[in-house]
Design an enzyme around this catalytic site. Sequence first.
Site, PDB file in Angstrom:
ATOM      1  N   THR A   1      31.808  45.086  38.633  1.00  0.00           N
ATOM      2  CA  THR A   1      32.501  44.521  39.802  1.00  0.00           C
ATOM      3  C   THR A   1      31.551  43.977  40.867  1.00  0.00           C
ATOM      4  O   THR A   1      31.780  42.897  41.410  1.00  0.00           O
ATOM      5  CB  THR A   1      33.388  45.627  40.450  1.00  0.00           C
ATOM      6  OG1 THR A   1      34.225  46.174  39.433  1.00  0.00           O
ATOM      7  CG2 THR A   1      34.252  45.050  41.563  1.00  0.00           C
TER       8      THR A   1
ATOM      9  N   ARG B   1      29.268  37.563  36.683  1.00  0.00           N
ATOM     10  CA  ARG B   1      29.055  38.053  38.050  1.00  0.00           C
ATOM     11  C   ARG B   1      27.565  38.180  38.360  1.00  0.00           C
ATOM     12  O   ARG B   1      27.132  37.901  39.483  1.00  0.00           O
ATOM     13  CB  ARG B   1      29.786  39.387  38.242  1.00  0.00           C
ATOM     14  CG  ARG B   1      31.307  39.208  38.297  1.00  0.00           C
ATOM     15  CD  ARG B   1      32.013  40.524  38.138  1.00  0.00           C
ATOM     16  NE  ARG B   1      33.443  40.444  38.398  1.00  0.00           N
ATOM     17  CZ  ARG B   1      34.315  41.397  38.060  1.00  0.00           C
ATOM     18  NH1 ARG B   1      33.877  42.490  37.443  1.00  0.00           N
ATOM     19  NH2 ARG B   1      35.590  41.266  38.332  1.00  0.00           N
TER      20      ARG B   1
ATOM     21  N   HIS C   1      38.459  37.841  37.470  1.00  0.00           N
ATOM     22  CA  HIS C   1      39.122  39.123  37.196  1.00  0.00           C
ATOM     23  C   HIS C   1      39.543  39.131  35.732  1.00  0.00           C
ATOM     24  O   HIS C   1      39.942  38.099  35.204  1.00  0.00           O
ATOM     25  CB  HIS C   1      40.378  39.263  38.071  1.00  0.00           C
ATOM     26  CG  HIS C   1      41.299  40.354  37.602  1.00  0.00           C
ATOM     27  ND1 HIS C   1      41.124  41.665  37.964  1.00  0.00           N
ATOM     28  CD2 HIS C   1      42.360  40.340  36.745  1.00  0.00           C
ATOM     29  CE1 HIS C   1      42.055  42.407  37.370  1.00  0.00           C
ATOM     30  NE2 HIS C   1      42.816  41.626  36.633  1.00  0.00           N
TER      31      HIS C   1
ATOM     32  N   LYS D   1      38.923  33.431  40.369  1.00  0.00           N
ATOM     33  CA  LYS D   1      39.359  33.670  41.749  1.00  0.00           C
ATOM     34  C   LYS D   1      39.038  32.461  42.646  1.00  0.00           C
ATOM     35  O   LYS D   1      38.278  31.562  42.247  1.00  0.00           O
ATOM     36  CB  LYS D   1      38.662  34.928  42.278  1.00  0.00           C
ATOM     37  CG  LYS D   1      38.979  36.183  41.463  1.00  0.00           C
ATOM     38  CD  LYS D   1      38.316  37.409  42.072  1.00  0.00           C
ATOM     39  CE  LYS D   1      38.580  38.625  41.194  1.00  0.00           C
ATOM     40  NZ  LYS D   1      38.063  39.860  41.806  1.00  0.00           N
TER      41      LYS D   1
ATOM     42  N   TYR E   1      47.302  43.529  42.098  1.00  0.00           N
ATOM     43  CA  TYR E   1      46.369  44.560  42.540  1.00  0.00           C
ATOM     44  C   TYR E   1      47.075  45.835  43.003  1.00  0.00           C
ATOM     45  O   TYR E   1      46.530  46.571  43.828  1.00  0.00           O
ATOM     46  CB  TYR E   1      45.465  43.985  43.636  1.00  0.00           C
ATOM     47  CG  TYR E   1      44.418  43.038  43.080  1.00  0.00           C
ATOM     48  CD1 TYR E   1      43.521  43.464  42.108  1.00  0.00           C
ATOM     49  CD2 TYR E   1      44.335  41.718  43.513  1.00  0.00           C
ATOM     50  CE1 TYR E   1      42.563  42.607  41.580  1.00  0.00           C
ATOM     51  CE2 TYR E   1      43.379  40.850  42.991  1.00  0.00           C
ATOM     52  CZ  TYR E   1      42.495  41.305  42.025  1.00  0.00           C
ATOM     53  OH  TYR E   1      41.547  40.468  41.499  1.00  0.00           O
TER      54      TYR E   1
ATOM     55  N   GLU F   1      49.800  42.407  33.848  1.00  0.00           N
ATOM     56  CA  GLU F   1      49.197  41.321  34.634  1.00  0.00           C
ATOM     57  C   GLU F   1      49.641  39.929  34.165  1.00  0.00           C
ATOM     58  O   GLU F   1      49.976  39.075  34.984  1.00  0.00           O
ATOM     59  CB  GLU F   1      47.665  41.437  34.597  1.00  0.00           C
ATOM     60  CG  GLU F   1      47.174  42.680  35.330  1.00  0.00           C
ATOM     61  CD  GLU F   1      45.680  42.940  35.166  1.00  0.00           C
ATOM     62  OE1 GLU F   1      45.003  42.201  34.419  1.00  0.00           O
ATOM     63  OE2 GLU F   1      45.176  43.894  35.796  1.00  0.00           O
TER      64      GLU F   1
ATOM     65  N   ASN G   1      33.851  37.974  43.542  1.00  0.00           N
ATOM     66  CA  ASN G   1      33.092  38.155  42.297  1.00  0.00           C
ATOM     67  C   ASN G   1      33.587  37.247  41.172  1.00  0.00           C
ATOM     68  O   ASN G   1      33.558  37.606  40.009  1.00  0.00           O
ATOM     69  CB  ASN G   1      33.086  39.633  41.903  1.00  0.00           C
ATOM     70  CG  ASN G   1      34.478  40.186  41.715  1.00  0.00           C
ATOM     71  OD1 ASN G   1      35.458  39.458  41.816  1.00  0.00           O
ATOM     72  ND2 ASN G   1      34.589  41.473  41.415  1.00  0.00           N
TER      73      ASN G   1
ATOM     74  N   PHE H   1      40.180  48.289  51.058  1.00  0.00           N
ATOM     75  CA  PHE H   1      39.931  46.849  50.924  1.00  0.00           C
ATOM     76  C   PHE H   1      41.159  46.064  50.479  1.00  0.00           C
ATOM     77  O   PHE H   1      41.077  44.849  50.277  1.00  0.00           O
ATOM     78  CB  PHE H   1      38.754  46.604  49.958  1.00  0.00           C
ATOM     79  CG  PHE H   1      38.938  47.166  48.558  1.00  0.00           C
ATOM     80  CD1 PHE H   1      39.687  46.493  47.606  1.00  0.00           C
ATOM     81  CD2 PHE H   1      38.348  48.375  48.205  1.00  0.00           C
ATOM     82  CE1 PHE H   1      39.855  47.000  46.327  1.00  0.00           C
ATOM     83  CE2 PHE H   1      38.501  48.904  46.920  1.00  0.00           C
ATOM     84  CZ  PHE H   1      39.259  48.206  45.983  1.00  0.00           C
TER      85      PHE H   1
ATOM     86  N   ARG I   1      35.279  41.767  29.411  1.00  0.00           N
ATOM     87  CA  ARG I   1      34.735  42.610  30.491  1.00  0.00           C
ATOM     88  C   ARG I   1      33.197  42.645  30.428  1.00  0.00           C
ATOM     89  O   ARG I   1      32.534  42.647  31.460  1.00  0.00           O
ATOM     90  CB  ARG I   1      35.294  44.035  30.398  1.00  0.00           C
ATOM     91  CG  ARG I   1      36.809  44.102  30.536  1.00  0.00           C
ATOM     92  CD  ARG I   1      37.309  44.180  31.935  1.00  0.00           C
ATOM     93  NE  ARG I   1      36.949  45.403  32.613  1.00  0.00           N
ATOM     94  CZ  ARG I   1      37.354  45.703  33.836  1.00  0.00           C
ATOM     95  NH1 ARG I   1      38.119  44.863  34.529  1.00  0.00           N
ATOM     96  NH2 ARG I   1      37.007  46.836  34.416  1.00  0.00           N
TER      97      ARG I   1
HETATM   98  P1  CMP Z   1      38.629  42.884  40.180  1.00  0.00           P
HETATM   99  O1  CMP Z   1      37.917  43.112  38.917  1.00  0.00           O
HETATM  100  O2  CMP Z   1      39.528  41.694  40.295  1.00  0.00           O
HETATM  101  O3  CMP Z   1      39.483  44.198  40.534  1.00  0.00           O
HETATM  102  C1  CMP Z   1      39.774  44.597  41.839  1.00  0.00           C
HETATM  103  C2  CMP Z   1      39.099  43.765  42.865  1.00  0.00           C
HETATM  104  O4  CMP Z   1      38.997  44.360  44.139  1.00  0.00           O
HETATM  105  C3  CMP Z   1      37.631  43.563  42.471  1.00  0.00           C
HETATM  106  O5  CMP Z   1      37.534  42.735  41.349  1.00  0.00           O
HETATM  107  C4  CMP Z   1      37.047  43.040  43.748  1.00  0.00           C
HETATM  108  O6  CMP Z   1      37.377  41.671  43.964  1.00  0.00           O
HETATM  109  C5  CMP Z   1      37.804  43.899  44.751  1.00  0.00           C
HETATM  110  N1  CMP Z   1      37.051  45.088  45.119  1.00  0.00           N
HETATM  111  C6  CMP Z   1      36.751  46.153  44.378  1.00  0.00           C
HETATM  112  N2  CMP Z   1      36.058  47.074  45.081  1.00  0.00           N
HETATM  113  C7  CMP Z   1      35.925  46.565  46.312  1.00  0.00           C
HETATM  114  C8  CMP Z   1      35.313  47.033  47.507  1.00  0.00           C
HETATM  115  N3  CMP Z   1      34.691  48.225  47.567  1.00  0.00           N
HETATM  116  N4  CMP Z   1      35.360  46.246  48.597  1.00  0.00           N
HETATM  117  C9  CMP Z   1      35.990  45.041  48.531  1.00  0.00           C
HETATM  118  N5  CMP Z   1      36.608  44.548  47.430  1.00  0.00           N
HETATM  119  C10 CMP Z   1      36.556  45.303  46.335  1.00  0.00           C
END
Ligand code: CMP
Length: 133
Positions: free
Chosen positions: A93, A104, A117, A11, A51, A128, A114, A59, A87
Amino acid sequence: MAVERTFVMIKPDGVRRGLIGEVISRFERKGLKIVALKMLQMTREQAEELYSVHRDKPFFNDLVKFVTSGPVVVMIVEGESAISVVRTLIGPTDGRKAPPGTIRGDFALSIQENIVHASDSPESFEREHKIFF
Ligand code: CMP
């Protein structure tokens, strides 16, 4: 057990912080193979599609803004059980809760920013990777 492919994206925070090599080298050291890779600036449409499962989350708009805020590195990673192995290497996350030793856990303090992805299932991989490759 089977050889799988998974979609991984570094990211904008990971790219900005100079962690491209660190992230890729963790996958390579594990024994996974990078079979496709490119750096690009994601469009709003690509971010919304990537997404789409989060479209109704509070969010969502912030997330789209964040992932389009700078270049990302997208790749296809191959290996034995690649989806679950990647993963595990990435960690949960929320960077604050991710254990040390995971990407992470070692580099993120945020739930949104984070670093990386990765697809969570073969179906997610199919959807994806086609957005970018
Ligand atoms: P990712 O694994 O890319 O999948 C969805 C993304 O949404 C996640 O990583 C974060 O970057 C974001 N995300 C998930 N939960 C939240 C949250 N509660 N607040 C803000 N961003 C979030």
